[in-house]
Write a protein that holds these residues in place. Sequence first.
Motif, PDB file in Angstrom:
ATOM      1  N   GLU A 297       0.836  -1.217   0.000  1.00 27.23           N
ATOM      2  CA  GLU A 297       0.000   0.000   0.000  1.00 27.23           C
ATOM      3  C   GLU A 297       0.860   1.252   0.000  1.00 27.23           C
ATOM      4  O   GLU A 297       0.640   2.178  -0.793  1.00 27.23           O
ATOM      5  CB  GLU A 297      -0.933   0.001   1.217  1.00 27.23           C
ATOM      6  CG  GLU A 297      -2.093  -0.970   1.084  1.00 27.23           C
ATOM      7  CD  GLU A 297      -3.066  -0.855   2.248  1.00 27.23           C
ATOM      8  OE1 GLU A 297      -3.029   0.170   2.955  1.00 27.23           O
ATOM      9  OE2 GLU A 297      -3.841  -1.811   2.446  1.00 27.23           O
ATOM     10  N   ALA A 298       1.847   1.301   0.909  1.00 29.51           N
ATOM     11  CA  ALA A 298       2.726   2.472   0.980  1.00 29.51           C
ATOM     12  C   ALA A 298       3.551   2.606  -0.304  1.00 29.51           C
ATOM     13  O   ALA A 298       3.739   3.717  -0.813  1.00 29.51           O
ATOM     14  CB  ALA A 298       3.648   2.368   2.196  1.00 29.51           C
TER      15      ALA A 298
ATOM     16  N   ALA B  87       2.655   1.626  -3.277  1.00 28.08           N
ATOM     17  CA  ALA B  87       1.752   2.117  -4.330  1.00 28.08           C
ATOM     18  C   ALA B  87       1.599   3.635  -4.241  1.00 28.08           C
ATOM     19  O   ALA B  87       1.603   4.334  -5.268  1.00 28.08           O
ATOM     20  CB  ALA B  87       0.397   1.428  -4.210  1.00 28.08           C
ATOM     21  N   ARG B  88       1.480   4.142  -3.004  1.00 31.16           N
ATOM     22  CA  ARG B  88       1.352   5.608  -2.825  1.00 31.16           C
ATOM     23  C   ARG B  88       2.612   6.310  -3.337  1.00 31.16           C
ATOM     24  O   ARG B  88       2.548   7.361  -3.962  1.00 31.16           O
ATOM     25  CB  ARG B  88       1.105   5.952  -1.352  1.00 31.16           C
ATOM     26  CG  ARG B  88      -0.318   5.712  -0.894  1.00 31.16           C
ATOM     27  CD  ARG B  88      -0.602   6.408   0.433  1.00 31.16           C
ATOM     28  NE  ARG B  88       0.197   5.882   1.518  1.00 31.16           N
ATOM     29  CZ  ARG B  88      -0.167   4.849   2.278  1.00 31.16           C
ATOM     30  NH1 ARG B  88      -1.325   4.239   2.055  1.00 31.16           N
ATOM     31  NH2 ARG B  88       0.605   4.426   3.259  1.00 31.16           N
ATOM     32  N   ILE B  89       3.788   5.735  -3.029  1.00 25.88           N
ATOM     33  CA  ILE B  89       5.059   6.330  -3.474  1.00 25.88           C
ATOM     34  C   ILE B  89       5.123   6.347  -4.997  1.00 25.88           C
ATOM     35  O   ILE B  89       5.449   7.361  -5.618  1.00 25.88           O
ATOM     36  CB  ILE B  89       6.260   5.542  -2.892  1.00 25.88           C
ATOM     37  CG1 ILE B  89       6.329   5.720  -1.367  1.00 25.88           C
ATOM     38  CG2 ILE B  89       7.569   6.001  -3.533  1.00 25.88           C
ATOM     39  CD1 ILE B  89       7.285   4.754  -0.680  1.00 25.88           C
TER      40      ILE B  89
ATOM     41  N   ASN C 138       2.687   6.198  -7.117  1.00 30.39           N
ATOM     42  CA  ASN C 138       1.626   7.042  -7.695  1.00 30.39           C
ATOM     43  C   ASN C 138       1.967   8.525  -7.677  1.00 30.39           C
ATOM     44  O   ASN C 138       1.263   9.334  -8.293  1.00 30.39           O
ATOM     45  CB  ASN C 138       0.292   6.799  -6.981  1.00 30.39           C
ATOM     46  CG  ASN C 138      -0.319   5.459  -7.362  1.00 30.39           C
ATOM     47  OD1 ASN C 138       0.013   4.902  -8.407  1.00 30.39           O
ATOM     48  ND2 ASN C 138      -1.189   4.932  -6.511  1.00 30.39           N
ATOM     49  N   THR C 139       3.001   8.908  -6.943  1.00 27.35           N
ATOM     50  CA  THR C 139       3.434  10.324  -6.984  1.00 27.35           C
ATOM     51  C   THR C 139       4.200  10.614  -8.269  1.00 27.35           C
ATOM     52  O   THR C 139       4.420  11.790  -8.601  1.00 27.35           O
ATOM     53  CB  THR C 139       4.351  10.658  -5.781  1.00 27.35           C
ATOM     54  OG1 THR C 139       5.562   9.894  -5.895  1.00 27.35           O
ATOM     55  CG2 THR C 139       3.671  10.378  -4.444  1.00 27.35           C
TER      56      THR C 139
ATOM     57  N   GLU D 265      10.198  10.557  -0.953  1.00 29.42           N
ATOM     58  CA  GLU D 265       8.909   9.899  -0.693  1.00 29.42           C
ATOM     59  C   GLU D 265       9.109   8.612   0.107  1.00 29.42           C
ATOM     60  O   GLU D 265       8.322   8.302   1.003  1.00 29.42           O
ATOM     61  CB  GLU D 265       8.191   9.593  -2.019  1.00 29.42           C
ATOM     62  CG  GLU D 265       7.723  10.827  -2.789  1.00 29.42           C
ATOM     63  CD  GLU D 265       6.691  11.651  -2.018  1.00 29.42           C
ATOM     64  OE1 GLU D 265       5.925  11.056  -1.232  1.00 29.42           O
ATOM     65  OE2 GLU D 265       6.678  12.889  -2.189  1.00 29.42           O
TER      66      GLU D 265
ATOM     67  N   ALA E  92       7.678   7.825   3.921  1.00 27.11           N
ATOM     68  CA  ALA E  92       6.926   6.620   4.288  1.00 27.11           C
ATOM     69  C   ALA E  92       7.590   5.892   5.462  1.00 27.11           C
ATOM     70  O   ALA E  92       6.914   5.398   6.370  1.00 27.11           O
ATOM     71  CB  ALA E  92       6.820   5.684   3.082  1.00 27.11           C
TER      72      ALA E  92
ATOM     73  N   THR F 183       6.817   7.784   8.667  1.00 23.80           N
ATOM     74  CA  THR F 183       5.444   7.525   9.100  1.00 23.80           C
ATOM     75  C   THR F 183       5.353   6.179   9.802  1.00 23.80           C
ATOM     76  O   THR F 183       4.702   6.044  10.843  1.00 23.80           O
ATOM     77  CB  THR F 183       4.489   7.551   7.887  1.00 23.80           C
ATOM     78  OG1 THR F 183       4.582   8.827   7.259  1.00 23.80           O
ATOM     79  CG2 THR F 183       3.050   7.292   8.306  1.00 23.80           C
TER      80      THR F 183
END
Length: 903
Positions: free
Chosen positions: A869-870, A872-874, A876-877, A887, A891, A894
């Motif tokens: 999930e994390a 994918a977020r990275i 997607n930037t 990025e 993550a 966090t």
Amino acid sequence: MTSAIQELKDSLHPKLRAVLEKRGFDEFSEIQMRAVPKLISGINAILIAPTGTGKTESALLPVFHHMLTDPLPEGFSALYITPLRSLNRDMMNRLEWWGAELGLKISVRHGDTSQTDRRKQATHPPDLLITTPESLQAMMMGKVLRKHLAAVRYVIVDEIHELADGKRGAQLSVALERVAELAGEFQRIGISATVGNPELVGRFLCGKRPCTIVQVPVAKTLDLSVKFAGESFGDQTKMIGKCIDAHTSTLVFTNTRSVAEAIGHALLPRGDTDVHHGSLSREVRIDAEDKFRAGMTRGMICTSSMELGIDIGQIDHVIQFNSPREVARLMQRTGRAGHQIHATSKGMILATGFDDILESMVIVNKAMSNQPENIRPHINAADVIANQIAALAVERGEIAIEKIEQIFSRTFCFENAGPLIREVIAGMEKHYLIRTEGGMVITKARARKYLSLNLSMIADEKKSMIFDVVSRKPVGTLDESFVISWISSGAVFVARGQVWRVLDIDEDRIMVEPAKNAKGELPSWEGEQIPVPFTVAMEVGRLRRLQNFADYRADERSVRFAEKVLSEMKKNRSITATDRLIVLEDSDEGVVVNLCGGHKVNETIGRVLSILLSARYGTSVGIETNAYRILLRLPKFLRAPDVEEVLLSLEPDHVEGILMLALKKTALYKWKLVQIAKKFGAIDADADYEKISMNRLLDLFDGTVIEKEAFRELFFSSMDVASAKNVVTMLKNHGMETKTSRLSIIGAEGLFTGRDVVVPPGEDQAILESVKHRIDEQDVILACMHCRKWKSKTKVARVPDQPQCPVCGARLIAALKPYEEPMFAALKKKTLSTEEREAETRMMRNANMVLSSGKKAVVALAGRGVGPEAAARILNTFATGDNFYREILKAERTFVQTHRYWG
């Protein structure tokens, strides 16, 4: 030779005169001329004179004279007590020659002394024993050594200022009375270079006995100045280098070990400088001392490790980098220069900012006027009373309570402790250290074990490892007191010359990242934060008000810099806080209270304001303090006028009570309570602070002597309640006023404290390079999710741009962390558990990411705590280059901050 010098020589034993001739003693220093005749007469005395002017010989020549003149009993005729083992070793090196020439046995005893040497001292006691306060405590536990202590006729306490204002000193004052019980009265001699109130220190050493002060003011031999070192660290180290070039031998003092290391690193290419501080091994320190003494190095960068009188030969010049924060500290340090009779001690403070320049100017003026700070001994420290009652009970088996009171009453620190002694005895009985019967204290078996673990009044502290999440490497350690007092998620501090921000605290590990654009507090392993005294801070305020820079010793650049800051304040219509004006300023962080009160006063008033604001407005209040500001972290609806109203409503008599309420809820109070309880024997010495319930502690010690001592010590050591009440009184009497304003450049300077911070250049790029290197070197398991027959362990750096299975040719490759490898193996089973099916789903998602994004997905998934999930977020930037690694770092950060809250 003058008649006075000849008369003094003639008064000494012939053997001593012959040795002086052999030593080349052609003249005596002023302190020797004044002190030796008085000490030969047998008086008790405090000797105060500049470093290197022969104070040690002033004390020892009369003692040697009497040891040669009078028949020596079997045992230790003289004790020479110093606060540090390193001073003991240094003193032994200096006195060995004298002992050999005079036919006197001299030996040293401290924690590192071998068992062989200890046995020798027991069977063949030296005439003069060099030791520490703690070793003296240990000696009184043994029958043979107590017998040798019964021979004591002279006690010399060197660097007495180092002991007099701490609990070690309070403990020593009782120990000396216990020696007097064994030996009868003996001559007492204290030695120091810097004492503001010598009469009181005389009472500390001698109790109610007469004590003569023999003083040669240090200021007579000082030549001090302040120079602006520039605003960049490069400029500052260049100036230090030029100063070293201009002299044969230079000591460069810093307030912290990290700064000593940073300067040492910057000057390393010169090849003629060395670093010396308490974190270095004994061998490394001795090597640095030997090289400097031999002239192999010209500059030594050091901390307080070189402050006391360790002999390192001739020193031409002393540099103090940043304000030393205390007058006595500057006098002690710069007194190392010259270091010979009639020599002038030349010293310079290199100042680096507005506060630093003004504070340095004030401290230099006070030093040149011979105004060191007063020594404040601990009065009626209850844990010291418990410690010494246990010692007396173990020593004698049983002892009358009246006798205990009599012994304590002879000391200055406990002369009025009678009722408290009874209270302490009741507490000790409750905790099974002793029992009482018919007015007697009787020892129990637990008392000896307690005493063996508590010979010192220095608190034992566990260490917490600092761990960098960027490099995945340890940075260093922090002391427990610093962690409890300062460290929380988001806190900023300095270690190894770099600024760090706390991400998470996990038991004994503190997870950090390099902090950009921030200054930080100093961890206590860097050398405890040196507090600026109230008197110094108030004079800085006066200097701000009068701007009479011509009356102070500073170069033109320093004055121009200070005037420029004050001019900017005027141009911006900002208000400058002074000794008569407190300025409260609104900032994005909260409210900055500009108060020239010094560290302890500002800490006191800051804590009082925080609890009053919290109670009135029902909000949490964070505080940060330094010598000239209090930052109150407040919600947006609270502004400077609200804080001003609370400050002006404060009553002097309420300060102490409010503080007790405020402190009872803090980790600092809990830590201090545990510390005191351990020193009382109420909690085992190895009990883990973290595992002790706060509520249980408060219930257990509520209203007890242990609770009272915890508050007494916090008020004494961490705060200045008397001066804080003085500030509140001045506000009431209009001797001081308040004004509110928007944030000024002076107010903003203190939003984060720590003037000694050295921030490395190019920090952001260095962090990203570290992340890239760490991820490249990370192990990764590549596993085919199509055939599930192939897996391979490799480094991320070696992964191809588009991984492919060599068995089936598929590109559905999962990039797994090494700990996930067993889970992949489990997927070959026919029937999967619920947990294994969830793992399979994660791995398929992982493989699909690698299929679509190639190696970039592998790199993202290699981040700590970065799952599909994390990742994918990275991805997607669509970030590339450095931004992509930023990025990943985001993550990881966090994860570190939130993982403990996951189910």
